[in-house]
Design an enzyme around this catalytic site. Structure first.
Site, PDB file in Angstrom:
ATOM      1  N   ASP A  15      41.264  54.296  90.703  1.00 10.02           N
ATOM      2  CA  ASP A  15      39.994  53.849  91.272  1.00 10.02           C
ATOM      3  C   ASP A  15      39.975  52.330  91.375  1.00 10.02           C
ATOM      4  OD1 ASP A  15      37.535  54.430  92.389  1.00 10.02           O
ATOM      5  OD2 ASP A  15      36.478  54.132  90.509  1.00 10.02           O
ATOM      6  N   ASP A  34      47.032  52.045  88.767  1.00  2.16           N
ATOM      7  CA  ASP A  34      45.691  52.542  88.499  1.00  2.16           C
ATOM      8  C   ASP A  34      45.182  53.214  89.771  1.00  2.16           C
ATOM      9  OD1 ASP A  34      43.283  52.788  86.946  1.00  2.16           O
ATOM     10  OD2 ASP A  34      42.432  51.206  88.190  1.00  2.16           O
TER      11      ASP A  34
END
Length: 343
Positions: free
Chosen positions: A28, A26
């Protein structure tokens, strides 16, 4: 690498970057926050890559194109090509392409990332419900997305046109705080039409399938900071996961995680990819041990004893909590134990 429901954190005798061939990361809260690299991310990812691990960046944000994401990561000091980025726009475009003819028109409510992904699958983005679309798709379009776009989607969906969404994350982080995400926009059309979209993004299977098709991963490790997208997506895909505590998840949320939100490994940050993970072993009194800590589940609270690394204490608390909870959610009081760990 399928497995039954997790009941406690796992250990690894190898560095995770050696035990798995591909990291599905991922962005952020894991690699960057507010556009800036998170501490240790650049160095850790560089070391993992130089050791032979493939790095792929998996995002539910359908606004930016893979080229734009790759350029941003490269500017941060993480050399990245567009082929290393997988977006929910790509996942939903593939889902649509499997249900409508090639060159079909698709009404787009979203940004450039969604339009690029549709063209990649041979579909034609259009702007109006009067353009005879074969499908409607919604993806995050940024804060400037006109309200009239939701009306166009609602007109088409109300006529029976199939409706798709890149993801249904209700919020999205911004430099100024938490903003409405694509899920909030999807709710607008749902309220207006009473319809339900087909959804592609994390934690649902179409997103995981897209990452595997694009990376060719044989032994993937999902790396994320969110239990309800990253970790649940790994659970649904029956692959292992590493939760890093640089994003939205804290110790209390982790202890209370239901089975589908329980990661295989937990670490403070991306340095956890470069080392083995300590085993959590059963103690004779029904508790668990990890490092210098022992934890047991009492009648109404979690008991923690010992002294050592805080993360070892968190791992052993999770083992005790999840064993007590079984297939449910742990409701035992662990606040004092977490406070002792400084988490």
């Amino acid at each position: 690498m399928s497995r039954s429901v997790r009941t406690r954190p796992e250990g690894s005798g190898q560095a995770l970057s050696e035990a798995y061939d591909t990291a599905l990361l991922d962005l952020d809260g894991v690699v960057y926050a507010g556009g800036s690299a998170i501490a240790y991310a650049v160095e850790s990812l560089g070391t993992a890559r130089s050791g032979g691990m493939r790095l792929a960046y998996v995002t539910n944000n359908a606004l930016r194109t893979p080229d734009t994401v790759a350029e941003h990561l490269t500017e941060l000091g993480i050399p990245t090509g567009a082929d290393d980025v997988i977006t929910s726009a790509q996942a939903v475009a593939r889902l649509i392409s499997e249900q409508v003819p090639r060159r079909a028109r698709v009404l787009v409510v979203g940004g450039e990332g969604l339009r690029v992904a549709l063209r990649e699958r041979g579909l034609v983005p259009v702007e109006s419900a009067d353009d005879d679309p074969a499908a409607v798709v919604q993806g995050y379009g940024g804060p400037e997305l006109p309200w009239g776009r939701f009306a166009e989607a609602s007109y088409a969906v109300a006529r029976g046109v199939p409706w798709f969404a890149s993801n249904t994350d209700l919020t999205i982080p911004s430099g100024r705080g938490i903003a409405p995400g694509n899920g909030a926009a999807v709710e607008v059309v749902r309220i207006a039409t009473g319809a339900e979209p087909q959804v592609a993004g994390k934690p649902l299977p179409p997103m995981h399938r897209e990452t595997i098709l694009r990376t060719g991963a044989k032994r993937p490790l999902v790396v994320g900071d969110r239990l309800d997208t990253d970790i649940e997506g790994a659970f649904n895909g029956e692959v292992d996961s590493l939760l890093v505590l640089t994003g939205v998840t804290d110790g209390a949320q982790l202890l209370a995680a239901p089975p589908q939100h329980r990661p295989t490994y937990v670490d403070a940050d991306l340095r956890g990819m470069l080392s083995g993970q300590p085993d959590v072993v059963a103690a004779g009194d029904g508790g668990f041990r990890c490092g210098g800590w022992t934890a047991t589940a009492g009648a109404d609270r979690l008991e923690l004893d010992g002294d050592g690394e805080a993360l070892d204490g968190l791992r052993v608390l999770c083992a005790a909590a999840w064993t007590a909870a079984g297939a449910g959610v742990c409701e035992l009081d662990g606040a004092k134990s977490l406070a002792r760990l400084g988490l």
